[in-house]
Design a protein around this motif. Structure first.
Motif, PDB file in Angstrom:
ATOM      1  N   GLU A 158     -38.215 -14.696 124.646  1.00  0.00           N
ATOM      2  CA  GLU A 158     -36.914 -14.422 125.284  1.00  0.00           C
ATOM      3  C   GLU A 158     -36.195 -15.596 125.722  1.00  0.00           C
ATOM      4  O   GLU A 158     -34.952 -15.784 125.674  1.00  0.00           O
ATOM      5  CB  GLU A 158     -37.033 -13.303 126.489  1.00  0.00           C
ATOM      6  N   THR A 159     -36.959 -16.432 126.435  1.00  0.00           N
ATOM      7  CA  THR A 159     -36.264 -17.660 126.909  1.00  0.00           C
ATOM      8  C   THR A 159     -35.805 -18.463 125.652  1.00  0.00           C
ATOM      9  O   THR A 159     -34.662 -19.252 125.777  1.00  0.00           O
ATOM     10  CB  THR A 159     -37.197 -18.537 127.586  1.00  0.00           C
ATOM     11  N   TRP A 160     -36.569 -18.475 124.636  1.00  0.00           N
ATOM     12  CA  TRP A 160     -36.332 -19.275 123.447  1.00  0.00           C
ATOM     13  C   TRP A 160     -34.867 -18.816 122.939  1.00  0.00           C
ATOM     14  O   TRP A 160     -34.034 -19.411 122.357  1.00  0.00           O
ATOM     15  CB  TRP A 160     -37.264 -19.212 122.347  1.00  0.00           C
ATOM     16  N   LEU A 161     -34.932 -17.574 122.876  1.00  0.00           N
ATOM     17  CA  LEU A 161     -33.647 -16.491 122.293  1.00  0.00           C
ATOM     18  C   LEU A 161     -32.300 -17.104 123.243  1.00  0.00           C
ATOM     19  O   LEU A 161     -31.231 -17.391 122.562  1.00  0.00           O
ATOM     20  CB  LEU A 161     -33.675 -15.035 122.417  1.00  0.00           C
ATOM     21  N   ASP A 162     -32.404 -17.118 124.559  1.00  0.00           N
ATOM     22  CA  ASP A 162     -31.499 -17.617 125.251  1.00  0.00           C
ATOM     23  C   ASP A 162     -31.017 -18.910 124.920  1.00  0.00           C
ATOM     24  O   ASP A 162     -29.607 -19.245 124.983  1.00  0.00           O
ATOM     25  CB  ASP A 162     -31.793 -17.322 126.726  1.00  0.00           C
ATOM     26  N   ASP A 163     -31.892 -19.631 124.484  1.00  0.00           N
ATOM     27  CA  ASP A 163     -31.334 -21.231 124.275  1.00  0.00           C
ATOM     28  C   ASP A 163     -30.965 -21.230 122.844  1.00  0.00           C
ATOM     29  O   ASP A 163     -29.979 -22.065 122.592  1.00  0.00           O
ATOM     30  CB  ASP A 163     -32.681 -21.933 124.482  1.00  0.00           C
ATOM     31  N   ALA A 164     -31.447 -20.243 122.050  1.00  0.00           N
ATOM     32  CA  ALA A 164     -31.046 -20.583 120.628  1.00  0.00           C
ATOM     33  C   ALA A 164     -30.090 -19.680 119.942  1.00  0.00           C
ATOM     34  O   ALA A 164     -29.516 -19.987 118.922  1.00  0.00           O
ATOM     35  CB  ALA A 164     -32.501 -20.521 119.708  1.00  0.00           C
ATOM     36  N   VAL A 165     -29.754 -18.675 120.594  1.00  0.00           N
ATOM     37  CA  VAL A 165     -28.949 -17.638 119.990  1.00  0.00           C
ATOM     38  C   VAL A 165     -27.839 -16.994 121.371  1.00  0.00           C
ATOM     39  O   VAL A 165     -28.310 -17.040 122.049  1.00  0.00           O
ATOM     40  CB  VAL A 165     -29.972 -16.584 119.512  1.00  0.00           C
ATOM     41  N   ALA A 166     -26.755 -16.681 120.423  1.00  0.00           N
ATOM     42  CA  ALA A 166     -25.759 -16.064 121.384  1.00  0.00           C
ATOM     43  C   ALA A 166     -26.190 -14.303 121.234  1.00  0.00           C
ATOM     44  O   ALA A 166     -25.777 -13.868 120.215  1.00  0.00           O
ATOM     45  CB  ALA A 166     -24.268 -16.400 121.124  1.00  0.00           C
ATOM     46  N   VAL A 167     -27.072 -13.987 122.009  1.00  0.00           N
ATOM     47  CA  VAL A 167     -27.503 -12.466 121.816  1.00  0.00           C
ATOM     48  C   VAL A 167     -26.245 -11.513 121.629  1.00  0.00           C
ATOM     49  O   VAL A 167     -26.404 -10.817 121.045  1.00  0.00           O
ATOM     50  CB  VAL A 167     -28.509 -12.194 122.914  1.00  0.00           C
ATOM     51  N   ALA A 168     -25.464 -11.835 122.521  1.00  0.00           N
ATOM     52  CA  ALA A 168     -24.231 -11.001 122.648  1.00  0.00           C
ATOM     53  C   ALA A 168     -23.467 -10.780 120.946  1.00  0.00           C
ATOM     54  O   ALA A 168     -22.868  -9.650 120.814  1.00  0.00           O
ATOM     55  CB  ALA A 168     -23.108 -11.182 123.273  1.00  0.00           C
ATOM     56  N   ASP A 169     -23.617 -11.820 120.262  1.00  0.00           N
ATOM     57  CA  ASP A 169     -22.895 -11.879 119.130  1.00  0.00           C
ATOM     58  C   ASP A 169     -23.988 -11.424 117.776  1.00  0.00           C
ATOM     59  O   ASP A 169     -23.391 -11.212 116.604  1.00  0.00           O
ATOM     60  CB  ASP A 169     -22.583 -13.377 118.491  1.00  0.00           C
ATOM     61  N   THR A 170     -25.110 -10.919 118.243  1.00  0.00           N
ATOM     62  CA  THR A 170     -26.088 -10.472 117.058  1.00  0.00           C
ATOM     63  C   THR A 170     -25.839  -8.935 116.964  1.00  0.00           C
ATOM     64  O   THR A 170     -25.196  -8.230 117.424  1.00  0.00           O
ATOM     65  CB  THR A 170     -27.558 -10.761 117.598  1.00  0.00           C
ATOM     66  N   ALA A 171     -26.342  -8.756 115.676  1.00  0.00           N
ATOM     67  CA  ALA A 171     -26.209  -7.174 115.269  1.00  0.00           C
ATOM     68  C   ALA A 171     -26.743  -6.069 116.170  1.00  0.00           C
ATOM     69  O   ALA A 171     -26.331  -5.296 116.199  1.00  0.00           O
ATOM     70  CB  ALA A 171     -26.686  -6.999 113.777  1.00  0.00           C
ATOM     71  N   ALA A 172     -27.817  -6.824 116.709  1.00  0.00           N
ATOM     72  CA  ALA A 172     -28.648  -5.980 117.609  1.00  0.00           C
ATOM     73  C   ALA A 172     -27.724  -5.632 118.838  1.00  0.00           C
ATOM     74  O   ALA A 172     -27.647  -4.246 119.383  1.00  0.00           O
ATOM     75  CB  ALA A 172     -30.252  -6.750 118.140  1.00  0.00           C
TER      76      ALA A 172
END
Length: 400
Positions: A303-317
């Motif tokens: 989850e910490t890696w996702l915060d750094d590597a991805v804009a989660v709000a823009d994902t299909a999920a």
């Protein structure tokens, strides 16, 4: 009877009918359904690894597609849904897609009726489906359960009755297809000239509601959000429906779009493409995750890696979850994406034949605390990664 008495009698009848309509709603499609997820059995359109957790936030699942769909891929999709909580609707695009399994595992068989397509799309396809149901599926079932001498005598008389029973339990979805570039439009013969104005859509919907008695009127933009044009059609159609539910499908990715459609009068929204895109995102994220950690990653570290590597709000999920009633869709998406990456990492040794499915299932059960991902689901997933495994059909999941 005088004119005044006749008018009074009519007024009383209308008032009684309105009162009864407010109390008695005989449409089998629950009015409480506000969100429906469309699953396409096409092999290329896979489901997210954590699909039961995502589907926990939808009211129903509709299974159906047109490209590359077979009875086997359809049954595999229903096998997946054994581990998900919402009821399933089967909307076949060909008569052969209806099998004993799909009939027994679906809450409803949905029969599409395209109101602005060719007569073949409205009548011919239905006739073909009834013939296949009567002459193939039901006849085969009778042959399996009756002695040959008796089946030959009874089938011609019993098959029409049983097929009528199946159709009486079916839903009829009256489609208004408004995207002539879509696969659905090509299948139904809908061209740009067949796209309906709000007034024309209103007239077709009136016929579907009052004469065809369709349980659902479905305004379909198929992969494209209709925007203002769609809401104008919905606003024209919604007040005219007494029996049918009004559904909208096409390109929904934000809570604002869903709100606009519902405010216009839609009873439910149907979301499909963005759900399948979650599986594609999971595969991409897993490739990026490889080599990002020394040692075994935990859910918190991912989850910490996702915060750094991805804009989660823009994902299909996050986009899919934003169309559902779930609270904090971005936070939920972050957790489910991290969970899917952890599952994939845990299954890798099974794929490499370096670990047993039972061991992987135990590891998953110990690492994942999500009530919508049951132990039976995790075990079946681990078993399914083995060749000829007895678990889930992983061809539909982003594992290999």
């Amino acid at each position: 009877m005088t004119v005044s008495r006749w008018l009074h009698s009519v007024a009383e009848g209308l008032a009684s009918g309105v009162a009864q309509a407010g109390v008695l709603d005989a449409n089998p499609v629950p009015r409480s359904w506000r969100h429906v997820t469309k699953l396409d059995p096409e092999p290329a359109k896979r489901l997210p690894l954590c699909y039961p957790a995502y589907l926990a936030h939808t009211d129903a699942v509709s299974v159906g597609g047109s490209t590359g769909v077979t009875p086997t891929t359809t049954e595999d999709t229903f096998r997946l849904l054994e581990f998900a909580s919402p009821p399933a609707i089967h909307e076949p695009s060909a008569p052969t897609h209806v099998t004993d399994r799909t009939l027994s595992e679906s809450a409803f068989l949905a029969v599409p009726e395209v109101l602005n397509g060719t007569s073949e799309a409205l009548v011919g396809t239905l006739g073909e489906g009834i013939a296949a149901l009567r002459e193939d599926l039901i006849a085969a079932r009778l042959d399996r359960h009756l002695p040959g001498w008796l089946s030959g005598r009874l089938t011609p008389h019993v098959a029409p009755l049983l097929s009528a029973h199946v159709l009486n339990r079916a839903l009829f979805e009256a489609y208004i297809i408004q995207n002539p570039e879509s696969a659905a439009a090509r299948e139904a013969g809908v061209t740009a000239a067949d796209v309906l104005s709000p007034t024309e859509a209103r007239h077709r919907a009136l016929a579907a509601d009052a004469h065809l008695e369709s349980e659902v009127v479905y305004v379909e933009y198929s992969g494209t959000y209709g925007g203002e044009a769609a809401t104008e059609v919905i606003e024209a159609v919604a007040p005219e429906l007494n029996w049918a539910r009004l559904w909208y499908g096409g390109g929904l990715r934000t809570c604002e779009q869903v709100r606009a459609v519902r405010d216009a009068g839609a009873d439910a929204v149907v979301v499909g493409d963005v759900f399948h895109e979650i599986a594609e995102a999971e595969t991409d994220l897993y490739r990026r995750l490889e080599g990002a950690f020394d040692g075994e990653p935990t859910l918190d570290r991912i989850e910490t890696w996702l915060d750094d590597a991805v804009a989660v709000a823009d994902t299909a999920a996050a986009q899919y979850l934003s169309t559902t009633p779930v609270d904090a869709p971005v936070h939920r998406a972050r957790t489910l994406l991290a969970t899917s990456l952890l599952i994939r990492r845990t299954l890798d040794p099974v794929l490499a034949a370096d670990a047993s499915p039972a061991r992987a299932a135990r590891n998953l059960d110990a690492a994942i605390d999500d009530e919508s991902l049951s132990r039976s689901f995790l075990s079946a997933l681990a078993e399914g990664t083995q060749e000829n495994g007895s678990g889930l059909p992983v061809t539909h999941l982003p594992v290999r």
